[in-house]
Design an enzyme around this catalytic site. Structure first.
Site, PDB file in Angstrom:
ATOM      1  N   HIS B 192       0.835  -1.204   0.000  1.00 26.29           N
ATOM      2  CA  HIS B 192       0.000   0.000   0.000  1.00 26.29           C
ATOM      3  C   HIS B 192       0.873   1.258   0.000  1.00 26.29           C
ATOM      4  O   HIS B 192       0.689   2.146  -0.833  1.00 26.29           O
ATOM      5  CB  HIS B 192      -0.906  -0.038   1.233  1.00 26.29           C
ATOM      6  N   GLU B 193       1.822   1.307   0.896  1.00 27.76           N
ATOM      7  CA  GLU B 193       2.664   2.509   1.018  1.00 27.76           C
ATOM      8  C   GLU B 193       3.510   2.711  -0.231  1.00 27.76           C
ATOM      9  O   GLU B 193       3.625   3.824  -0.745  1.00 27.76           O
ATOM     10  CB  GLU B 193       3.552   2.429   2.261  1.00 27.76           C
ATOM     11  N   HIS B 196       1.672   4.247  -3.038  1.00 30.44           N
ATOM     12  CA  HIS B 196       1.513   5.706  -2.986  1.00 30.44           C
ATOM     13  C   HIS B 196       2.625   6.390  -3.776  1.00 30.44           C
ATOM     14  O   HIS B 196       2.408   7.429  -4.394  1.00 30.44           O
ATOM     15  CB  HIS B 196       1.513   6.204  -1.538  1.00 30.44           C
ATOM     16  N   TYR B 207      -4.764  14.144  -3.177  1.00 29.52           N
ATOM     17  CA  TYR B 207      -5.105  13.411  -1.955  1.00 29.52           C
ATOM     18  C   TYR B 207      -6.236  14.103  -1.192  1.00 29.52           C
ATOM     19  O   TYR B 207      -6.072  14.549  -0.063  1.00 29.52           O
ATOM     20  CB  TYR B 207      -3.854  13.283  -1.087  1.00 29.52           C
ATOM     21  N   GLU B 216      -6.195   6.219  -2.458  1.00 30.78           N
ATOM     22  CA  GLU B 216      -6.180   5.218  -1.382  1.00 30.78           C
ATOM     23  C   GLU B 216      -6.529   3.837  -1.911  1.00 30.78           C
ATOM     24  O   GLU B 216      -5.925   2.830  -1.541  1.00 30.78           O
ATOM     25  CB  GLU B 216      -7.185   5.617  -0.296  1.00 30.78           C
ATOM     26  N   ASP B 291     -10.200  13.414   7.575  1.00 32.60           N
ATOM     27  CA  ASP B 291      -9.529  12.437   6.721  1.00 32.60           C
ATOM     28  C   ASP B 291      -9.429  12.930   5.275  1.00 32.60           C
ATOM     29  O   ASP B 291      -9.682  12.174   4.340  1.00 32.60           O
ATOM     30  CB  ASP B 291     -10.282  11.097   6.797  1.00 32.60           C
ATOM     31  N   HIS B 296      -9.785   7.593   3.345  1.00 29.68           N
ATOM     32  CA  HIS B 296      -9.685   6.208   3.823  1.00 29.68           C
ATOM     33  C   HIS B 296     -11.063   5.590   4.066  1.00 29.68           C
ATOM     34  O   HIS B 296     -11.160   4.451   4.512  1.00 29.68           O
ATOM     35  CB  HIS B 296      -8.871   6.133   5.118  1.00 29.68           C
TER      36      HIS B 296
HETATM   37 ZN   LIG Z   1      -2.690   5.172   2.050  1.00 28.41          ZN
END
Ligand SMILES: [Zn+2]
Lengths: 98, 386
Positions: B192-193, B196, B207, B216, B291, B296
């Site tokens: 996931h990271e 990005h 974002y 996301e 958020d 998310h």
């Molecule tokens: Zn993320």
């Protein structure tokens, strides 16, 4: 003094929130919170901080303080949190976990 | 249609689209088209690679792109096709740009043996599995597609319940023992990271709000694919959970998110209930300060669209559904793309890759329709001339 923190975002997207009334806290804890609000210069902080230009999954904070008839809300996201505000945020997150 | 795209988008995005869709009127050096240069830079012999790389970096268009990307594009590049990972330890120091501590002290480099610190080794192995998915399945060479070194920092801050990508590297907290285990524990978090970073170099989805939720979702999609490939699972066998194993046993929940059934990952007295919507009718309209507008939260919708698509197609999700999503992320989505754009673009990409009216394209339609988003383009629309 009333303090309200709402932390959202982060990889987990969990919401962490706490509302404190310093009048109902032990004197020493209340004193520390007052001190942190003052040393952050909270009422002089901008209401909004610029977005991080890059990166993802940072925590996002909304912090509201009511003190002596004044009320101010600050929206800020990591990593833009001012160094002077960080101790207050960290301590509020600990309260939220209790 | 592509001409229109080029008119509308910023120069750097125009370059990207032109480069990727291979419709350049003028080629980089006038002789070898950029896609071939790229191919050579990745697969040629050493000399070919060097020349191709030089040609690519010298070209006017690429230079333009480098300027836009700034320091990122100058991040350490390595000869094509090589995996280079570094893991750093900040030893529980908390820091931010005011008092920098990243990346910390170097503890493991490419080829070094295991260090005995699970966080270090998990960050290393997870970055490797993610690199391999992108390289072996999508022919992508690292985060920037130019062999950028993959940096990770572990043991960030104290009781830190988070992992993030700071624009240059990945950073992992240890968790607070009460709610969370260390964030390297789940390999999909690492995928996931790192994704990005890929998104930042490609669609660069803003974002915030829907483009942020799409950003996301892309990270969840490829994070989950890293895990599925590691476990050799078909779409049917996969659990489609994000962050499984991160919650301690004190939490009533199986994971942080469920791509298959968004909104069902956890229900805990302390944490509350998984707030993700599974359908467009339940999309959460949140202000930016919550958020970043629910990035998310609303990612549940495109997550489910992908999961359904992959299950409809069957087999290994990275092979066909994953390829459709990857091409969309790389070539079609842009900074302000929303869910509707993602639905239409993935549908068109499926048509281009597998044929208009193919099973794959029908699966994409079903995925988005079930998540409440109807495809608004025709199956044959806008197939670029080759
Ligand atoms: Zn993320």
């Amino acid at each position: 003094m009333l303090i309200k923190l709402e932390r959202t975002g982060g990889f987990a997207g969990l919401r962490t929130a706490v509302t404190l009334d310093t009048d109902t806290l032990p004197a020493e804890e209340a004193r520390k919170l007052h001190e942190m609000v003052d040393s952050a210069g909270f009422f002089n902080l901008p209401a909004k901080f610029p977005l991080p230009a890059r990166g993802a999954d940072y925590f996002v904070y909304r912090l509201t303080v009511e003190k002596d008839g004044r009320k101010h809300t600050v929206d800020v996201s990591d990593p833009a949190v001012p160094a002077t505000l960080r101790p207050l945020l960290q301590s509020l997150v600990v309260y939220a976990r209790k | 249609m592509y001409k229109n795209n080029l008119v509308k988008v910023s120069p750097s995005e125009g370059v990207r689209i032109a480069r990727r869709t291979q419709i350049n009127r003028a080629t980089v050096q006038g002789i070898i088209p950029p896609h071939m240069l790229k191919e050579l830079a990745q697969r040629g012999d050493q000399k070919q690679r060097e020349r191709a790389f030089q040609a690519l970096t010298l070209s006017e268009r690429i230079r333009e792109r480098r300027e836009v990307l700034g320091p990122l594009a100058t991040a350490v590049a390595t000869p094509a096709g090589e995996k280079r990972r570094t893991v750093y330890d900040v030893k529980n120091e908390c820091c931010d740009p005011h008092s920098p501590c990243l990346p910390g002290s170097l503890v493991r480099e490419e080829g070094d043996p295991s260090k005995g610190d699970p966080s270090v080794d998990e960050a290393y192995d997870g970055a490797g599995a993610t690199y391999d998915l992108y390289r072996e399945i999508f022919e992508r060479n690292s985060i920037d597609d130019r062999g950028m070194r993959i940096d990770s920092t572990v043991h960030f801050c104290q009781d830190y319940n988070n992992a993030f990508f700071n624009g240059t590297q990945m950073v992992y907290g240890d968790g607070d023992v009460d709610i969370f285990e260390p964030f390297t524990r789940a390999i999909d978090v690492i995928g996931h990271e790192l994704t990005h970073g890929v998104t930042q170099y490609e669609a660069n989805l803003l974002y915030a709000f829907q483009s942020g939720a799409l950003n996301e979702s892309m990270s969840d999609v490829f994070g989950s694919l890293v895990k599925q490939r590691k476990l050799n699972q078909t779409a049917d066998e996969a659990d489609w959970l994000i962050g499984e194993g991160l919650f301690t046993s004190k939490v009533n929940g199986k994971a942080l998110r469920s791509m298959k059934e968004p909104g069902t990952a956890y229900d805990d007295p302390k944490l509350g209930r998984d707030p993700q919507p599974a359908h467009m009718r339940d999309v959460k309209r949140l202000p930016f300060w919550e958020d970043n507008g629910g990035v998310h939260i609303n990612s549940g919708i495109p997550n489910r669209a992908f999961c359904i698509t992959a299950m409809e197609i069957g087999g290994f999700a990275w092979e066909r559904a994953g390829r459709i999503w990857y091409i969309a992320l790389r070539d079609r989505l842009r900074r302000f793309s929303n869910f509707q754009d993602a639905a239409n673009k993935t549908f068109l990409v499926a048509g281009e890759l597998f044929g208009a009216g193919s099973e794959e394209q029908k699966a994409v339609r079903k995925g988005w329709t079930d998540a409440g988003i109807n495809i608004t383009v025709r199956a044959m629309e806008a197939i670029p001339a080759r």
